[in-house]
Design a protein around this motif. Structure first.
Motif, short mmCIF file in Angstrom:
data_model
loop_
_atom_site.label_atom_id
_atom_site.label_comp_id
_atom_site.label_asym_id
_atom_site.label_seq_id
_atom_site.Cartn_x
_atom_site.Cartn_y
_atom_site.Cartn_z
N TYR A 95 67.68 52.07 49.05
CA TYR A 95 66.78 51.94 47.88
C TYR A 95 66.66 50.64 47.56
CZ TYR A 95 66.05 57.03 47.33
OH TYR A 95 65.78 58.36 47.64
N HIS A 96 67.89 49.74 47.54
CA HIS A 96 67.95 48.37 46.96
C HIS A 96 67.23 47.55 48.02
CE1 HIS A 96 69.62 46.40 43.73
NE2 HIS A 96 70.18 45.44 44.30
N ALA A 97 67.15 47.96 49.35
CA ALA A 97 66.59 47.21 50.35
C ALA A 97 64.84 47.45 50.28
CB ALA A 97 66.70 47.71 51.83
N LEU A 98 64.65 48.67 49.81
CA LEU A 98 63.07 48.95 49.42
C LEU A 98 62.85 48.27 48.22
CD1 LEU A 98 63.15 52.78 50.28
CD2 LEU A 98 61.69 51.16 51.39
N PHE A 102 59.33 45.54 48.51
CA PHE A 102 58.16 45.58 47.80
C PHE A 102 58.07 44.60 46.47
CE2 PHE A 102 58.30 49.98 49.66
CZ PHE A 102 56.97 49.97 49.82
N ALA A 103 59.12 43.86 46.44
CA ALA A 103 59.13 42.37 45.54
C ALA A 103 58.65 41.34 45.98
CB ALA A 103 60.47 42.50 44.92
N ARG A 104 58.33 41.26 47.54
CA ARG A 104 58.17 40.19 48.23
C ARG A 104 56.72 39.73 47.61
NH1 ARG A 104 59.16 41.59 54.59
NH2 ARG A 104 61.34 42.00 54.18
N ASP A 105 56.33 38.55 47.82
CA ASP A 105 54.95 37.95 47.42
C ASP A 105 54.04 38.34 48.34
OD1 ASP A 105 54.11 35.24 49.22
OD2 ASP A 105 56.12 35.89 49.11
N ASN A 106 54.21 38.62 49.66
CA ASN A 106 53.09 39.07 50.62
C ASN A 106 53.11 40.59 50.80
OD1 ASN A 106 55.87 39.14 51.66
ND2 ASN A 106 54.82 38.86 53.92
N VAL A 107 54.02 41.43 49.89
CA VAL A 107 53.79 42.83 49.74
C VAL A 107 53.11 43.08 48.24
CG1 VAL A 107 54.79 45.07 49.76
CG2 VAL A 107 55.64 43.03 51.39
N ALA A 108 53.85 42.56 47.33
CA ALA A 108 53.42 42.59 45.98
C ALA A 108 52.77 43.92 45.38
CB ALA A 108 52.19 41.54 45.88
N PRO A 110 54.68 45.65 42.47
CA PRO A 110 55.76 45.88 41.55
C PRO A 110 56.13 46.99 41.15
CG PRO A 110 53.72 44.89 40.61
CD PRO A 110 53.44 45.04 42.13
N GLY A 111 55.24 48.07 41.25
CA GLY A 111 55.49 49.41 40.87
C GLY A 111 56.47 49.81 41.67
N PHE A 112 56.16 49.94 43.01
CA PHE A 112 57.12 50.38 44.14
C PHE A 112 58.43 49.78 43.92
CE2 PHE A 112 53.43 51.97 45.76
CZ PHE A 112 53.76 53.11 46.53
N ALA A 113 58.50 48.70 43.81
CA ALA A 113 59.86 47.67 43.26
C ALA A 113 60.45 48.24 42.23
CB ALA A 113 59.49 46.04 43.29
N SER A 114 59.79 48.41 41.20
CA SER A 114 60.37 49.08 39.85
C SER A 114 61.24 50.26 40.22
CB SER A 114 59.63 48.94 38.77
OG SER A 114 59.25 47.64 38.40
N PHE A 115 60.32 51.11 40.85
CA PHE A 115 60.78 52.35 41.23
C PHE A 115 61.94 52.48 42.16
CE2 PHE A 115 60.59 56.16 44.07
CZ PHE A 115 60.71 57.23 43.23
N PHE A 116 61.73 51.75 43.12
CA PHE A 116 63.20 51.78 44.05
C PHE A 116 64.23 51.19 43.35
CE2 PHE A 116 59.86 52.64 47.18
CZ PHE A 116 60.23 53.90 47.80
#
Length: 245
Positions: A95-98, A102-108, A110-116
């Motif tokens: 989950y930390h890898a996920l 999702f926090a990368r600028d070219n994925v962007a 942030p909701g998914f990043a916060s969830f994981f």
């Protein structure tokens, strides 16, 4: 006063010859093994013979090599707890890898990043909860190696959002199965207290997690890989903010 004290001593001495651990007052108010102390309290305590074996165990415990608190806690239960600790840490690592992906600028997203990120922290909290329980029961925590997770989650057909959530669902379902196996070990070894801990502190929340992520998978399969993912990401961000509040 002196005469009363002598009678009390005699009553206790007479009661000590009885085989029962306690001498209790009868329903009519009289006491078996009557005496001054018995009439006042209704119960006369005598040392249990069974405690001698436990006392011998404490006497054999040298310094901090063995736990003083350990009682009716089998090596099988201790080993199973350590295995589950490792599982929780491995899931947390994925989950930390996920979160990082999702926090990368070219994925962007942030909701998914916060969830994981929140999911990673939750699994780590579960690992720490299991460690605390291991110590409470007098076991010894033995941490094992953690597998290095994948860092790329963009699927050609499904896209990264759906693929990541399906991966999360598989992890949650796997974790539920492992918790069931942990419960089975406790049950097979007659450890009712450990069964209660696994049921109340872990399994109940795990069922809710499986249901939540399963719903997310169903919703992401409907929205596609474009604007729908963007809107879904905002929903995840709102959920993460509400959970942090």
């Amino acid at each position: 006063m002196h005469l009363t004290a002598q009678r009390s001593v005699s009553a206790v001495a007479g009661a000590s010859r009885k085989p029962a651990a306690f001498v209790r007052r009868t329903r009519g108010g009289s006491a078996r093994g009557s005496g001054a102390v018995d009439q006042l309290t209704g119960v006369v305590f005598q040392p249990f013979s069974a405690v001698q074996s436990e006392l011998a165990t404490v006497d054999r415990t040298k310094e901090a090599v063995e736990s003083f608190a350990r009682v009716s806690f089998t090596p099988a239960c201790e080993a199973a707890l350590n295995e589950q600790i490792n599982i929780e840490y491995n899931v947390s690592y994925v989950y930390h890898a996920l979160y990082a992906y999702f926090a990368r600028d070219n994925v962007a997203l942030p909701g998914f990043a916060s969830f994981f990120k929140a999911a990673s922290e939750e699994e780590r909290e579960h690992a720490e909860m299991l460690m605390d329980y291991q110590n409470t029961r007098g076991g010894r925590v033995r941490l094992a190696s953690i597998m290095m997770p994948e860092m790329e989650f963009n699927h050609a057909d499904k896209g990264d959002a759906l693929y990541a959530m399906e991966l999360a669902l598989s992890l949650e379902k796997l974790n539920f199965t492992k918790l069931r196996e942990l419960h089975d070990v406790a049950d097979e070894n007659g450890d009712a207290q450990m069964c209660d801990f696994v049921e109340g502190a872990l399994l109940a929340d795990q069922v809710k997690s499986v249901k939540q992520v399963a719903e997310f998978v169903s919703q992401l399969r409907r929205v596609g890989k474009g604007l729908g993912v963007y809107e879904f990401d905002k929903k995840l961000g709102d959920l993460a903010a509400a959970g942090a509040a």
